[in-house]
Structures are given as C-alpha cells and as structure tokens.
Design an enzyme around this catalytic site. Structure first.
Site, PDB file in Angstrom:
ATOM      1  N   ASP A   1      50.245  38.093  41.057  1.00  0.00           N
ATOM      2  CA  ASP A   1      49.753  37.658  40.079  1.00  0.00           C
ATOM      3  C   ASP A   1      48.656  37.796  39.776  1.00  0.00           C
ATOM      4  O   ASP A   1      48.096  37.797  40.531  1.00  0.00           O
ATOM      5  CB  ASP A   1      50.399  36.025  39.144  1.00  0.00           C
ATOM      6  CG  ASP A   1      50.622  35.681  38.316  1.00  0.00           C
ATOM      7  OD1 ASP A   1      50.968  36.359  37.395  1.00  0.00           O
ATOM      8  OD2 ASP A   1      50.165  34.704  38.144  1.00  0.00           O
TER       9      ASP A   1
ATOM     10  N   ASP B   1      46.372  35.705  36.758  1.00  0.00           N
ATOM     11  CA  ASP B   1      45.694  33.974  36.170  1.00  0.00           C
ATOM     12  C   ASP B   1      45.830  33.143  37.399  1.00  0.00           C
ATOM     13  O   ASP B   1      47.366  33.296  36.975  1.00  0.00           O
ATOM     14  CB  ASP B   1      46.191  34.583  35.139  1.00  0.00           C
ATOM     15  CG  ASP B   1      45.581  35.006  33.752  1.00  0.00           C
ATOM     16  OD1 ASP B   1      44.126  35.355  34.059  1.00  0.00           O
ATOM     17  OD2 ASP B   1      46.186  35.768  33.129  1.00  0.00           O
TER      18      ASP B   1
ATOM     19  N   ASP C   1      51.938  32.039  41.770  1.00  0.00           N
ATOM     20  CA  ASP C   1      51.574  30.607  41.821  1.00  0.00           C
ATOM     21  C   ASP C   1      51.861  29.805  40.850  1.00  0.00           C
ATOM     22  O   ASP C   1      51.729  28.697  40.896  1.00  0.00           O
ATOM     23  CB  ASP C   1      49.855  30.359  41.120  1.00  0.00           C
ATOM     24  CG  ASP C   1      49.353  31.132  39.869  1.00  0.00           C
ATOM     25  OD1 ASP C   1      49.909  31.777  39.255  1.00  0.00           O
ATOM     26  OD2 ASP C   1      49.076  29.553  39.104  1.00  0.00           O
TER      27      ASP C   1
END
Length: 345
Positions: free
Chosen positions: A30, A32, A228
C-alpha cells in the site's frame, strides 16, 4: 522457512525464521500510510525498500487511491528515492475500469466522478470518459480526487437514479495526508448513496476485483500484502488467501489490532517497513497464556495481563494471541488498555 496459521482462523501472529524478503517473491505495498504520507516518505521506507529490492524481492505498489495515474505515482516514488516504473503501480482505478469494461460495450462513454487516474484507466480499457449525463454515458465510475465537489456528486446522483451501473473504486472512509487523516472516497460515495438509495459495486481493496487486478499485473506467485489498514489491506489479503504484514505508520493502532475480527488479523506485524528485512519471532502457547520474546500475556477477569520485558513489539504479538484466542473462544472483548500502556502504546 515460515511458520504461520492459515489465513482463515488466525489466532496469533505468524512467525518466519528468515527475513520476509526471502520467504516471499513479491511485496504488494500500500502507499498512503505505508510508503508515504502526502508529499513525504515515511521514516525508514526508502532505505527498507532499497534493501528489499537488493535482496531480490519484487516491489509492487497497490493503492486504493484512484486520483493519480500510475505514471504520476511512479514519478512521485522515484522523486522520494524509491525507483519505480508505471507498471509497478496498481491502483483501484484500474480495477474499477476493468469492472466497468465488463458491463458496457467497447468504446462506450462512462461518467467519471473523480480525477485523471480514472480517465486514464478507462482509456486503457478502450472506454471514453465524460463528465456530464448529457453525453449519454452507459455507466458511472467514482473514485477519490481532492477536486470532487457538489456538482460532480450531483451528476453522479442523477445518473445513478436514472439506472446506470455505478462502480466505486473504493470506499475507504479516510485517507492519510501530510496534515493528518482526511475524508476519503467512502465519504463521497456515501453522499451519492444517500441521494439515491443505491449501493455501488466496489472494485478496490478489500474486494476480489482489486486482488485479481494485482495478480494479473504482477504475476506474483508468493505475494505478501503490506499495509496499514485492517479493513482494506489486511482484509484484502484475507479475501485473497495470501499472507500480510501490518505496519503502524498509518491509521491502525495497537488497540484496534487487539480487537480485530478474524478477517482483519495480519500474518505479521512491525512498526514500519523494516519489518520486511527481519525474521519474525514465534508466539508460543502454554500454561493458559502466550509468550513471545521476553513477554507473557494472558486474559484474567476480562483484562489482558502482561509480564516480562524485552522488545515491545514482541509484547504486542503475545497480547494479540491472548486477545484473539479469547475472542474466538466466545470470551468476549477484553480490556487491553493497561497492558498496552505498559508497552508504551
């Protein structure tokens, strides 16, 4: 090389006696909250990814953010010190465009509620992006872009109420920025949903179209999802039947991890992307508790109890095993606030 539970029914973080760069051929990262936050690289990301690349791991960047085309994301990564090509970037706009292409004739017009990322993804599928219902589109596709406002949302509502198929790139409620956590595409989708009473078909993480798009574009055989967010990255890995690494550089907190249902439990956890470069210790069970490193955790009276010393991330692994096992055994939620405070979380 690795010692993990099956993805379904995980009751403790997994273990690997070798660095994850050796256990997996491709990291599906990922962006961001993992590699960068807004215009800035996250601490340790650049050096960790360079080391992973030197170790022979392929790096692919998988994001639910549909606002920017892959070439722009690749340029941003390269400027941050993470060399990348457009083919290394897979976004939810591409997954959404594939879903739309399966619903409409070749060359059809599609109403875009979003940015350039969606327009280029549609063009790749031979579809024509338009911005008005007056252009007679055959479907609606919606993705995050900071420029989206009332006029675009209203146009989408008119089209959806008129019966056009509606595909959303993703429904993330928040997006990390350099200034903090901001509203994501899910909030914009919610506005159209509220105005129409219609649910969109969603292409991005954690749903299968995104995983399919990622596998098709990378050819990964032993992928590791790195993210995250529990409800997109980790659940997406769960749905795809692959392992995952959760890093704590974005939105997820240790308290949220302790309370995670089965589909939100990662295989591995680490403070940041340095977790790719190291083995991961095993969690052991015995005497009604769970141990990892120098720590031991158990549930007593509905509260997590922690004893020992050592690396606080080992303590969190032990706490996860105790909390997840209690939850799966119908023990109900447990209070982990004191134990987490002892670890400095």
């Amino acid at each position: 090389m690795t010692e993990t539970d099956t993805t379904a029914g995980r009751t403790a973080p997994g273990a690997s006696d070798v660095p994850l760069t050796e256990a997996y051929d491709t990291a599906l990262l990922d962006l961001d909250g993992v590699v960068y936050a807004g215009p800035h690289a996250i601490e340790h990301a650049v050096d960790s990814l360079a080391a992973a690349r030197r170790a022979g791991m392929r790096l692919a960047y998988v994001t639910n953010n549909a606002s920017r085309p892959p070439r722009v994301v690749a340029e941003h990564l390269t400027e941050l010190g993470v060399p990348a090509e457009p083919a290394d970037v897979i976004n939810s706009a591409q997954a959404a465009a594939r879903v739309v292409a399966e619903k409409v004739p070749a060359g059809a017009k599609v109403l875009v509620v979003g940015g350039l990322g969606l327009e280029e993804a549609l063009a790749e599928r031979g579809l024509v992006a338009v911005r008005s219902l007056d252009d007679e589109p055959r479907a609606v596709v919606q993705g995050f872009d900071p420029s989206v406002g009332w006029a675009q949302l209203a146009e989408a509502a008119y089209a959806v109420r008129g019966g056009l198929p509606w595909v959303a790139s993703n429904t993330d409620m928040t997006v990390p920025t350099a200034r903090g956590i901001a509203p994501g595409n899910g909030t914009l989708v919610a506005a159209v949903r509220a105005a129409t009473g219609v649910e969109p078909e969603v292409a991005g993480k954690p749903l299968p179209p995104m995983h399919r798009e990622t596998v098709l574009r990378t050819g990964a055989r032993r992928p590791l999802v790195v993210g995250d967010r529990l409800d997109t990255d980790i659940e997406g890995a769960f749905n795809g039947g692959v392992d995952s690494l959760l890093v704590f550089t974005g939105v997820t907190t240790p308290a949220q991890l302790l309370a995670a249902p089965a589909e939100h439990r990662p295989t591995y956890l680490a403070p940041d992307l340095r977790g790719l470069l190291a083995p991961h210790p095993a969690v052991s069970a015995g005497d009604g508790g769970f141990g990892c490193g120098g720590w031991s955790a158990r549930v007593e009276g509905g509260e997590l109890r922690l004893t020992g010393s050592g690396d606080r991330w080992d303590g969190l692994r032990a706490l996860c095993a105790a909390a997840w096992t209690a939850a799966d055994g119908d023990g109900g939620p447990v209070d982990g606030r004191k134990a987490l405070a002892e670890l400095g979380f």
